[in-house]
Design a protein around this motif. Structure first.
Motif, PDB file in Angstrom:
ATOM      1  N   ARG A 107       1.015  -0.811   0.138  1.00 53.27           N
ATOM      2  CA  ARG A 107       0.041   0.160   0.267  1.00 53.27           C
ATOM      3  C   ARG A 107       0.759   1.039   0.375  1.00 53.27           C
ATOM      4  NH1 ARG A 107      -5.327  -0.279   4.064  1.00 53.27           N
ATOM      5  NH2 ARG A 107      -5.288   1.259   2.589  1.00 53.27           N
ATOM      6  N   PRO A 108       0.976   1.797  -1.108  1.00 55.57           N
ATOM      7  CA  PRO A 108       2.045   3.312  -1.562  1.00 55.57           C
ATOM      8  C   PRO A 108       1.467   4.268  -0.524  1.00 55.57           C
ATOM      9  CG  PRO A 108       1.328   1.986  -3.475  1.00 55.57           C
ATOM     10  CD  PRO A 108       0.684   1.495  -2.562  1.00 55.57           C
ATOM     11  N   SER A 109       2.622   4.715   0.402  1.00 58.26           N
ATOM     12  CA  SER A 109       1.512   5.361   0.934  1.00 58.26           C
ATOM     13  C   SER A 109       2.072   7.526   0.875  1.00 58.26           C
ATOM     14  CB  SER A 109       2.481   5.399   2.728  1.00 58.26           C
ATOM     15  OG  SER A 109       3.395   5.303   2.508  1.00 58.26           O
ATOM     16  N   GLY A 110       2.966   7.418   0.009  1.00 54.83           N
ATOM     17  CA  GLY A 110       3.534   8.258  -0.443  1.00 54.83           C
ATOM     18  C   GLY A 110       4.977   9.298   0.104  1.00 54.83           C
ATOM     19  N   PHE A 111       4.385  10.491   0.229  1.00 47.28           N
ATOM     20  CA  PHE A 111       5.029  11.302   1.361  1.00 47.28           C
ATOM     21  C   PHE A 111       4.231  11.118   3.145  1.00 47.28           C
ATOM     22  CE2 PHE A 111       5.744  14.262  -2.307  1.00 47.28           C
ATOM     23  CZ  PHE A 111       7.108  13.476  -3.095  1.00 47.28           C
ATOM     24  N   SER A 112       3.761  10.040   3.279  1.00 49.05           N
ATOM     25  CA  SER A 112       3.076   9.728   4.882  1.00 49.05           C
ATOM     26  C   SER A 112       3.764   9.132   4.671  1.00 49.05           C
ATOM     27  CB  SER A 112       1.276  10.051   4.605  1.00 49.05           C
ATOM     28  OG  SER A 112       1.068   9.774   5.786  1.00 49.05           O
ATOM     29  N   ASN A 113       3.552   8.516   5.856  1.00 47.75           N
ATOM     30  CA  ASN A 113       4.077   6.918   6.463  1.00 47.75           C
ATOM     31  C   ASN A 113       3.059   5.896   6.337  1.00 47.75           C
ATOM     32  OD1 ASN A 113       2.580   8.268   8.732  1.00 47.75           O
ATOM     33  ND2 ASN A 113       4.443   7.185   9.972  1.00 47.75           N
ATOM     34  N   ASP A 114       1.715   6.576   6.441  1.00 45.09           N
ATOM     35  CA  ASP A 114       0.620   5.652   6.280  1.00 45.09           C
ATOM     36  C   ASP A 114      -0.450   6.178   5.363  1.00 45.09           C
ATOM     37  OD1 ASP A 114      -1.013   4.075   8.558  1.00 45.09           O
ATOM     38  OD2 ASP A 114      -2.150   5.132   7.212  1.00 45.09           O
ATOM     39  N   SER A 115      -0.788   5.019   4.338  1.00 45.93           N
ATOM     40  CA  SER A 115      -1.652   5.035   3.157  1.00 45.93           C
ATOM     41  C   SER A 115      -2.747   5.733   3.218  1.00 45.93           C
ATOM     42  CB  SER A 115      -1.171   4.211   2.321  1.00 45.93           C
ATOM     43  OG  SER A 115      -1.906   2.439   3.142  1.00 45.93           O
ATOM     44  N   THR A 116      -3.560   5.116   4.376  1.00 49.00           N
ATOM     45  CA  THR A 116      -4.482   5.916   4.897  1.00 49.00           C
ATOM     46  C   THR A 116      -4.593   7.722   4.681  1.00 49.00           C
ATOM     47  OG1 THR A 116      -5.084   3.932   5.996  1.00 49.00           O
ATOM     48  CG2 THR A 116      -6.481   5.748   6.543  1.00 49.00           C
TER      49      THR A 116
END
Length: 447
Positions: A193-202
């Motif tokens: 589940r990619p999370s981008g620049f966050s550390n969580d995808s949700t």
């Protein structure tokens, strides 16, 4: 919905609003500026937690990642001050309920300072949103420029995630003894589940969708089409089905509301939709009644997580309280229970994943939560802000399967959506005065 239309619907600075016992309204102006800064700080911290925590930790400044939490604590005291100035029973009731719940949490689970700090810190961001009162977060063009930039960056981070090995993906950072895993999370079947620049995808998906909901009403139709396409693609990459569904609902509402040229009819429809969205609070009970006991092999795999909520996670906290802390069924088990702060206590093994915002709130606060929810519903009557009304619909749908307490920005949005609740006595008094003077009028409430 154009900028002009939004202004016609009541978007004006509160500095011209005179009311009640307050003679110096500058307090609210300062609170507005502070809340805007704090709101943006939370969006930046949660939407871009990967690089922020990674590089701050590498620089030995990891503690700075908690700056928004410090602002939230300050917002708590600002909110109390504002409610005392306004002599507002509703606001003071919320504060007392929170403080009582903190006390209950000490009895139920907080056997160390770390869990107590985590529990208290978890709930504080909601007061950042509450401090807005009737003020608009997006009325300033410079704020909208910042939000638009953050939206584009958030989308970019998700879109690049499958193709770029971000340096924080395998890192773990620690601050105040609290460990944060910055790696990607894994989905059922081992799918990333990619999370981008966050550390969580949700978190990445939530920030993307709700930022779009904030800026969309100010954009042209062409810009909306472009940004909606960008958001849809980015959220699809995040694999967050809940966020994608909420984005679809927003696009449907945008089209529906754009069909109404009459401002009053459009606001009336938005208020109706906001009220109807509270029916989502009944969804867990309805699903448990209809599908409790169904075996996982009897449903398609895509519904396995929902079935687990029905048979286990939505019921487990109430069963535990009944057996071990019966009073908690009435007074709640305290702020932080059956949420991530419980992981820092001896009750960690009993936490589970209570994936529903309102159920979690009820478990924490007990029956005072029902009174607060009634007040939230009643506040829609005095809200003429089309963005807030739309956010209420989106959040209530989102909250069906997401606890939201793990993401501070969710709580800030929640507080912001319902912050007009703490102006209800003021607005009603002004409305009565206008009727007595013969002025009245629909839009005059927000002048």
């Amino acid at each position: 919905m154009s900028v002009t239309t939004m202004r016609d619907c009541g978007f004006q600075s509160s500095q011209n609003l005179k009311h009640g016992p307050i003679t110096n309204f500058q307090h609210v102006d300062y609170a507005h500026v502070f809340s805007t800064i704090a709101f943006i700080a939370f969006i930046v911290r949660d939407g871009f937690s990967g690089p922020i925590r990674f590089y701050l930790s590498k620089s030995g400044l990891g503690v700075l990642a908690f700056t928004p939490d410090g602002l939230a604590i300050l917002a708590f005291f600002i909110f109390i001050w504002l409610q005392i100035l306004r002599r507002n029973f509703l606001g003071l009731f919320v504060v007392v309920s929170f403080l009582f719940s903190v006390g209950v949490s000490v009895v139920f689970m907080n056997d160390n300072l770390q869990s107590f700090f985590s529990s208290t810190k978890m709930f504080m961001p909601i007061f950042v949103g509450f401090c807005f009162l009737q003020n608009s977060f997006t009325e300033n063009s410079r704020v909208r420029l910042v939000l638009t930039s953050l939206f584009i960056l958030s989308c970019t981070g998700l879109i690049l995630a499958p193709h770029v090995a971000y340096p924080w993906l395998t890192e773990t950072v620690t601050a105040f003894g609290i460990e944060k895993d910055l790696s990607r999370t894994w989905w059922t079947g081992g799918e990333i589940r990619p999370s981008g620049f966050s550390n969580d995808s949700t978190a990445a998906a939530f920030v993307t969708v709700f930022l779009f909901a904030l800026i969309s009403p100010y954009l042209s139709i062409v810009s909306n089409i472009m940004f909606a396409s960008l958001a849809w693609y980015a959220v699809t990459i995040s694999t967050s089905k809940t966020a994608l569904g909420v984005l679809g609902i927003y696009l449907a509402l945008y089209i529906l509301f754009s069909l109404f040229r009459d401002k009053k009819r459009r606001i009336d429809l938005q208020k109706l939709m906001a009220r109807l969205s509270f029916l989502t609070l009944l969804v867990p009970a309805m699903l448990i009644f209809l599908f409790a006991g169904v075996e996982p092999m009897d449903v398609p795999t895509q519904f396995a997580s929902m079935l687990d909520r029905i048979n286990n996670t939505w019921l487990q906290p109430f069963i535990y309280l009944k057996d071990n802390f019966p009073a908690g069924l009435f007074i709640g088990c305290g702020v932080g229970c059956f949420a991530y702060p419980m992981d820092y206590t001896a009750l960690e093994e009993f936490r589970g994943a209570l994936d529903n915002f309102y159920l979690t709130t009820f478990v924490m606060l007990g029956y005072p939560a029902i009174l607060i929810i009634i007040m939230l519903f009643a506040s829609i009557r005095v809200c003429n802000d089309p963005i807030r009304l739309t956010l209420i619909v989106l959040f209530n749908v989102y909250a069906i399967t997401i606890q939201s307490y793990g993401l501070s920005t969710c709580l800030v949005f929640f507080g912001y959506m319902f912050s007009t609740m703490f102006t209800m006595p003021v607005v009603q008094a002004r409305k009565d005065a206008e009727k007595a003077s013969g002025r009245g009028g629909y839009s005059s409430l927000m002048r």
